[in-house]
Structure formats: structure tokens, C-alpha cells
Write a protein that holds these residues in place. Structure first.
Motif, short mmCIF file in Angstrom:
data_model
loop_
_atom_site.label_atom_id
_atom_site.label_comp_id
_atom_site.label_asym_id
_atom_site.label_seq_id
_atom_site.Cartn_x
_atom_site.Cartn_y
_atom_site.Cartn_z
N LYS A 214 -47.56 -6.75 6.81
CA LYS A 214 -47.84 -7.66 7.93
C LYS A 214 -48.57 -6.89 9.02
N PHE A 215 -49.78 -7.37 9.42
CA PHE A 215 -50.51 -6.80 10.53
C PHE A 215 -50.31 -7.64 11.79
N VAL A 216 -50.24 -6.96 12.92
CA VAL A 216 -50.22 -7.63 14.22
C VAL A 216 -51.38 -7.04 15.02
N PRO A 217 -52.61 -7.57 14.83
CA PRO A 217 -53.81 -6.97 15.42
C PRO A 217 -53.77 -6.86 16.94
N ALA A 218 -53.13 -7.80 17.59
CA ALA A 218 -53.11 -7.79 19.06
C ALA A 218 -52.47 -6.53 19.62
N TYR A 219 -51.56 -5.93 18.85
CA TYR A 219 -50.86 -4.72 19.31
C TYR A 219 -51.11 -3.51 18.40
N ASP A 220 -52.03 -3.66 17.43
CA ASP A 220 -52.32 -2.59 16.47
C ASP A 220 -51.04 -2.12 15.77
N LEU A 221 -50.22 -3.08 15.41
CA LEU A 221 -48.97 -2.80 14.71
C LEU A 221 -49.08 -3.20 13.24
N GLU A 222 -48.30 -2.52 12.43
CA GLU A 222 -48.24 -2.81 11.00
C GLU A 222 -46.80 -2.65 10.52
N PHE A 223 -46.38 -3.58 9.65
CA PHE A 223 -45.04 -3.53 9.07
C PHE A 223 -45.18 -3.61 7.55
N ALA B 160 -26.94 3.23 -14.57
CA ALA B 160 -26.99 1.84 -14.13
C ALA B 160 -28.29 1.60 -13.36
N PRO B 161 -28.75 0.35 -13.28
CA PRO B 161 -29.96 0.05 -12.48
C PRO B 161 -29.77 0.43 -11.02
N LEU B 162 -30.86 0.83 -10.39
CA LEU B 162 -30.87 1.18 -8.97
C LEU B 162 -31.76 0.20 -8.21
N PHE B 163 -31.27 -0.32 -7.11
CA PHE B 163 -32.08 -1.13 -6.20
C PHE B 163 -32.57 -0.25 -5.06
N THR B 164 -33.87 -0.31 -4.78
CA THR B 164 -34.44 0.49 -3.70
C THR B 164 -35.12 -0.43 -2.69
N LEU B 165 -35.00 -0.08 -1.41
CA LEU B 165 -35.64 -0.83 -0.34
C LEU B 165 -36.10 0.16 0.73
N ASP B 166 -37.42 0.17 0.99
CA ASP B 166 -38.00 1.03 2.03
C ASP B 166 -38.77 0.16 3.02
N VAL B 167 -38.63 0.45 4.30
CA VAL B 167 -39.26 -0.34 5.37
C VAL B 167 -39.95 0.62 6.34
N MET B 168 -41.14 0.24 6.81
CA MET B 168 -41.86 1.09 7.75
C MET B 168 -42.51 0.24 8.84
#
Length: 323
Positions: A198-207, A227-235
């Protein structure tokens, strides 16, 4: 958005390296970590597949030094260890191709990663009659290769993007079932993954967000089934006009069930989880004004971990060139 589109190819190549990030000194969760390193699986523009047909080369370097305290047992080399420490230097070279397509909002890419590993494992093993002794081993060689046949990207708008992929790890590295340190996990691993940007151009932010599930085949040498592993990374990332970017990365790995096999059964399934948090710095530029080049560096220490290696020394650096 014109400037962001020019950065998209190199960001995509960096994101593909996230599919190749592991801590491979031992056998999957059998070695208390597995293929994912929490906090290293997300990259800028992770959900964007470039609409332009390009080739890109990405180099990534990871350093990890983690441990499980001596009060906990961990499975390794077909037995159990009272305490475990793993240190590694891991180098990945990724070649990525985005394909020319005329499918509207959809675009596609493929990638191949060749990894090289230096690793050191230290464990306290039982010597019988209640005795125990510490032992340490090192290994260095080509690690298991990984490839992603198709990455499918969908553009909801200029500011919202999503991608889907399945990475495949092949057990091509050298493996010794009696060794503490190995340049292979000795199993096939299949990782379906979804990413969103997700870009927020008005503030030059990115998620950016990446979520995946890792499915392991059985290690036939030790009869250990992970066993299976669930991974979640956020920036979250703030970009500046001079090419610099600063942000924060969060990552977690959650085991979805209990491991199985003789050693895992002794440890009640050795089910684990962790959480990592740390800063990231990026820089985008061009060579000769036409070849995009990007760099990134991050530090993502483990905040908490159960039955997984905990590290305050987790560093990652990447460089990507588009041609």
C-alpha cells in the motif's frame, strides 16, 4: 507514481529473496528454527510485480547468532541437546525475470536463488550415565537451491498491489545426519505466499505485508517430520526525495502443529513461536542514469521466542541491480 514505477523492478527482485531466507545450521524445526528468519521476509514493494519485462540480480547477506538456553532441550542430529547455539553467514544470489504480458491488471515473474552458507552449531549432548559434553561443529558449502516458477501480481490501483507465489526448496546441499552443522535441511519445502503493498503518496509512505505457510517433507535420515510454519512479516517505510528510506520491520513465526518422529515425541512435539522487531534503512539510485540500483540494511533482534533460536544479532543487507 511514475517514480515509484521505476523503483518497482528492483524492489520486486529484493522481495523474491525473502523466499530464500533461512537459518540452515540444522534440520528445519528439528534444529529449532527452520527456513524462516522472522523479520527478514518482507521487502519494499513486496506485493508489486512490475508490468515491464526486465531481468534483475539481487545479492543478500544474512548474519544470525541465536541460542536456546541450557534449561531447554532441542532436537538436532537425530538426538536431543540441552541448549543449542547457531551462528551463520548466509549469502544468496537471486536471478529474477518479469514476463511481458497483456493481461490487464495481472503481471507475472519467475526467480531462481543459489545460496551459500557458513554455519557453526554448538550443543550439549548426553554422553550416557547422566554425563553430558559440549561440542561444536562448522560447515560451509552451497546450500539447498530454491526456485519460484510463477509469481502472479495483481494491481488493484496505482497505490494497492498484491502478489501470489509458491517457492520450492530442493534438498541439493550436502547433508550428514550425524552432524550438528549442515549445509542442507534434507527435505523439500513448499511455501505458498501472499504479499500486499500500500502506497500513501501524499506522505511518501509505504506499507508491506507478507504471509506464508511452509510445508516440509519428512527428513528421511532422522525420521523427523516438521509441522507447518506460519510466517507473517510487516514493514512501514518512509521515503525521502534524496533516495533514502527509513522504517520499521516486525515479523513472527508460528508453528501450526506438533513435530513428529522419535526425537520430537520425546519433546512433546517441540512446538515453537517467535517475534522479531527492528529498523530498516533503504537507498535507491541509478547507474548511468538508467540502471536502477537499490540497497537495504536491517537489524531485527528477536523479542521473544519459545522452542526457537533467540537472537539479538540478526542482520540483513541486500543490493539489487536491474538490467
Amino acid at each position: 507514481m511514475r517514480g515509484r514505477r521505476r523503483r518497482t523492478p528492483l524492489a520486486l527482485a529484493a522481495a523474491l529473496v525473502a523466499l530464500a531466507v533461512v537459518v540452515p545450521h540444522a534440520n528445519a524445526t528439528e534444529g529449532a528454527l527452520g527456513r524462516p528468519v522472522s523479520g527478514t521476509g518482507v521487502q519494499p514493494n513486496a506485493g508489486v510485480v512490475s508490468p515491464e519485462p526486465i531481468w534483475a540480480v539481487n545479492f543478500a547477506e544474512i548474519y544470525f547468532d541465536g541460542n536456546i538456553g541450557g534449561s531447554r532441550q532441542a532436537p538436532i542430529a537425530g538426538t536431543t541437546s540441552l541448549g543449542l547455539n547457531g551462528e551463520l553467514s548466509f549469502t544468496l544470489a537471486t536471478l529474477m525475470k518479469t514476463w511481458k504480458t497483456d493481461t490487464g491488471a495481472w503481471n507475472f515473474a519467475s526467480s531462481f536463488t543459489l545460496p551459500y552458507l557458513w554455519t557453526k552449531a554448538t550443543a550439549t549432548l548426553s554422553g550416557g550415565r547422566g554425563n553430558s559434553a559440549g561440542t561444536s561443529q562448522t560447515a560451509s558449502n552451497l546450500f539447498d537451491i530454491t526456485f519460484t516458477p510463477i509469481i502472479a501480481g495483481y494491481h488493484f490501483s496505482k497505490t494497492d498491489h498484491m502478489s501470489f507465489s509458491v517457492a520450492i526448496w530442493a534438498p541439493t546441499g550436502r547433508y550428514d545426519p550425524n552432524a550438528l552443522a549442515n549445509p542442507s535441511l534434507n527435505n523439500w519445502t513448499f511455501i505458498p505466499q501472499v504479499a500486499y503493498t500500500k502506497f500513501v503518496p501524499a506522505y511518501d509512505l509505504e506499507f508491506d505485508v507478507i504471509a506464508g505457510v511452509q510445508f516440509y517433507t519428512r527428513n528421511t535420515a532422522t525420521n523427523y517430520q516438521n509441522a507447518p510454519l506460519f510466517t507473517l512479516d510487516v514493514m512501514g517505510l518512509k521515503k525521502f526525495s534524496n533516495g533514502l528510506g527509513v522504517g520499521l520491520v516486525m515479523g513472527t513465526t508460528q508453528q501450526l502443529g506438533s513435530d513428529s518422529g522419535p526425537t520430537a515425541d520425546q519433546l512433546n512435539g517441540f512446538r515453537g513461536h517467535d517475534f522479531a522487531l527492528g529498523p530498516i534503512v533503504t537507498y535507491d539510485t541509478k547507474i548511468d542514469g538508467k540502471h536502477p540500483l537499490s540497497f537495504s540494511a536491517r537489524w531485527v533482534p528477536t523479542i521473544t521466542a519459545t522452542n526457537r533460536l533467540k537472537s539479538t544479532k540478526t542482520f540483513m543487507a541486500t543490493a539489487t541491480l536491474v538490467f
